[in-house]
Design an enzyme around this catalytic site. Structure first.
Site, mmCIF file in Angstrom:
data_model
loop_
_atom_site.group_PDB
_atom_site.id
_atom_site.type_symbol
_atom_site.label_atom_id
_atom_site.label_comp_id
_atom_site.label_asym_id
_atom_site.label_seq_id
_atom_site.Cartn_x
_atom_site.Cartn_y
_atom_site.Cartn_z
ATOM 1 N N PHE A 76 -24.165 -13.623 40.842
ATOM 2 C CA PHE A 76 -25.046 -14.753 40.577
ATOM 3 C C PHE A 76 -24.933 -15.140 39.108
ATOM 4 O O PHE A 76 -24.891 -14.275 38.242
ATOM 5 C CB PHE A 76 -26.496 -14.396 40.933
ATOM 6 C CG PHE A 76 -27.383 -15.593 41.078
ATOM 7 C CD1 PHE A 76 -27.327 -16.379 42.212
ATOM 8 C CD2 PHE A 76 -28.263 -15.947 40.070
ATOM 9 C CE1 PHE A 76 -28.139 -17.489 42.359
ATOM 10 C CE2 PHE A 76 -29.082 -17.055 40.198
ATOM 11 C CZ PHE A 76 -29.018 -17.834 41.340
ATOM 12 N N ALA A 134 -27.088 -11.696 35.022
ATOM 13 C CA ALA A 134 -27.701 -12.788 34.280
ATOM 14 C C ALA A 134 -28.746 -13.457 35.166
ATOM 15 O O ALA A 134 -28.416 -14.024 36.204
ATOM 16 C CB ALA A 134 -26.654 -13.804 33.842
ATOM 17 N N GLN A 173 -38.120 -22.541 37.732
ATOM 18 C CA GLN A 173 -39.463 -23.107 37.706
ATOM 19 C C GLN A 173 -40.442 -22.383 38.620
ATOM 20 O O GLN A 173 -41.540 -22.854 38.857
ATOM 21 C CB GLN A 173 -39.388 -24.587 38.066
ATOM 22 C CG GLN A 173 -38.574 -25.354 37.050
ATOM 23 C CD GLN A 173 -38.696 -26.849 37.227
ATOM 24 O OE1 GLN A 173 -39.453 -27.334 38.043
ATOM 25 N NE2 GLN A 173 -37.948 -27.578 36.427
ATOM 26 N N HIS A 178 -40.131 -16.440 40.857
ATOM 27 C CA HIS A 178 -39.007 -15.617 41.331
ATOM 28 C C HIS A 178 -38.318 -14.896 40.169
ATOM 29 O O HIS A 178 -37.958 -13.729 40.281
ATOM 30 C CB HIS A 178 -38.014 -16.506 42.085
ATOM 31 C CG HIS A 178 -36.905 -15.749 42.735
ATOM 32 N ND1 HIS A 178 -35.627 -15.745 42.243
ATOM 33 C CD2 HIS A 178 -36.890 -14.963 43.837
ATOM 34 C CE1 HIS A 178 -34.860 -14.993 43.007
ATOM 35 N NE2 HIS A 178 -35.607 -14.508 43.983
#
Length: 154
Positions: free
Chosen positions: A22, A80, A85, A88
């Site tokens: 990711f 990383a 927003q 999570h």
């Protein structure tokens, strides 16, 4: 009295790198930094193995399994997590860090923590070879120091 310090030398050592895919634009740079530092410090390229996992939450499990097998002298964890927003980000950062810390404390080999937790992508890239250095390289140096310090404790 002189302190006991681990040396940054990698001759004869086998290193595992557990890295999240990711935010791969960042993690690829972290891997490059780690591998370059390990090789510069004497670790043979054939003694470095990278294990890719989907995200930061999956890093602790694979790190724990590798540690239990004791096929490697040390483990570098890289990832990383960039703030979005939602909450999570907070959960992923906390749980990933906690799992990696538990493996470090209870595992059979030393482990370093190189999961970036940043406010934005620019900060992440700065820490993956940009103006803030390369945290992958720093983790590689740290794992060699820890391995060699533990050898001195034996």
């Amino acid at each position: 009295m002189r302190p006991v310090i681990g040396e940054i030398k990698g001759q004869g050592l086998k290193i595992a790198i557990v890295v999240s895919r990711f935010n791969q634009i960042v993690t690829d740079r972290l891997i490059d930094g780690a591998v370059a530092k390990l090789e510069q410090s004497g670790v043979n390229a054939s003694d470095i193995k990278t294990f890719q996992v989907p995200g930061a939450m999956e890093i602790p499990r694979i790190a724990r399994l590798i540690s239990q097998q004791r096929n490697y002298d040390g483990i570098i964890t890289l990832g990383a997590v960039v703030k979005g927003q939602t909450a999570h980000f907070d959960y992923v950062c906390a749980q990933s860090a906690s799992g990696i810390a538990q493996t470090s404390l209870n595992g059979k080999v030393p482990l370093t923590y190189g999961v970036l937790t940043t406010e934005n992508m620019a900060q992440a890239l700065d820490r993956a070879g940009g103006k803030a250095g390369n945290k992958g390289s720093e983790c590689a140096e740290d794992i060699l120091e820890m391995i060699n310090l533990e050898i001195k404790l034996e």
